[in-house]
Design a protein around this motif. Structure first.
Motif: not given
Length: 205
Positions: A111-134
């Motif tokens: 369920r989380e994987l499916v959610k992650n995929i949908k969020e990735l398309v809606r907000a593709p920079q989400r993980d990049k921001v976390q990554y840049a913060r540390g």
């Protein structure tokens, strides 16, 4: 939202088939292709230009970094999501630097994987921001000399043999190895050689 078009690239057919079946149950997802190795993934992405490429790290053929680089050139709008059993920080860093959009463990609930995929398309920079913060390790990836050392480690050479081959002191080899272990999160020489090969930095013979 419109349907998210997905290509799944994984060399384990049973696992890949499970993902395909999971995604086909969701009306917001559309499977448009599959692949069992890097070259095939590049070909499929070039042909169908999906919204998301779900990509395994350890597949036969070309290194995962090469696959990412080709996909980024062939289909710039495709978001590349890494799905892997290997969760080392150095691996995560190198893949995000190469152009992957996110990095998920294969132990993630469906369920989380499916959610992650949908969020990735809606907000593709989400993980990049976390990554840049540390998320970046202070040492970055391996230097050219460290690649030389870990390549010879993978060829089962001792520290003394490596020093002779590279024309450096044995103590220098040990310092390089300490740095390599820290950067790759390795615990043994073989572990370091395998992780370097998985990153596409060397070829494990």
């Amino acid at each position: 939202m419109s349907r998210v078009r997905i290509v799944v690239a994984d060399d384990h057919s049973l696992f890949r088939d499970g993902l395909l079946a999971l995604f086909r149950l969701d009306p917001h997802l559309e499977v448009v292709g599959e692949a069992s190795h890097g070259e095939e993934a590049i070909d499929v992405v070039t042909r169908v230009a999906p919204d998301v490429l779900l990509l395994d790290v350890s597949m036969p053929g070309i290194p995962v970094l090469t696959t990412i680089n080709f996909v980024r050139r062939r289909s710039p709008r495709t978001r590349i999501a890494i799905l892997t059993m290997h969760d080392e920080l150095a691996l995560r860093t190198s893949l995000l630097d190469a152009g992957a959009s996110d990095f998920w463990s294969k132990s993630v609930p469906s369920r989380e994987l499916v959610k992650n995929i949908k969020e990735l398309v809606r907000a593709p920079q989400r993980d990049k921001v976390q990554y840049a913060r540390g998320r970046r390790p202070a040492g970055g990836l391996l230097s050219a000399r460290e690649v030389d050392v870990v390549r010879l480690v993978g060829n089962a050479l001792s520290n003394k043999e490596i020093a002779t081959r590279l024309g450096i002191a044995e103590g220098t080899v040990k310092r390089h190895l300490s740095s390599i272990f820290a950067k790759l999160g390795a615990t043994t020489r073989l572990d370091a050689a395998r992780k370097a090969a998985r990153l596409g930095l060397t070829v494990l013979e």
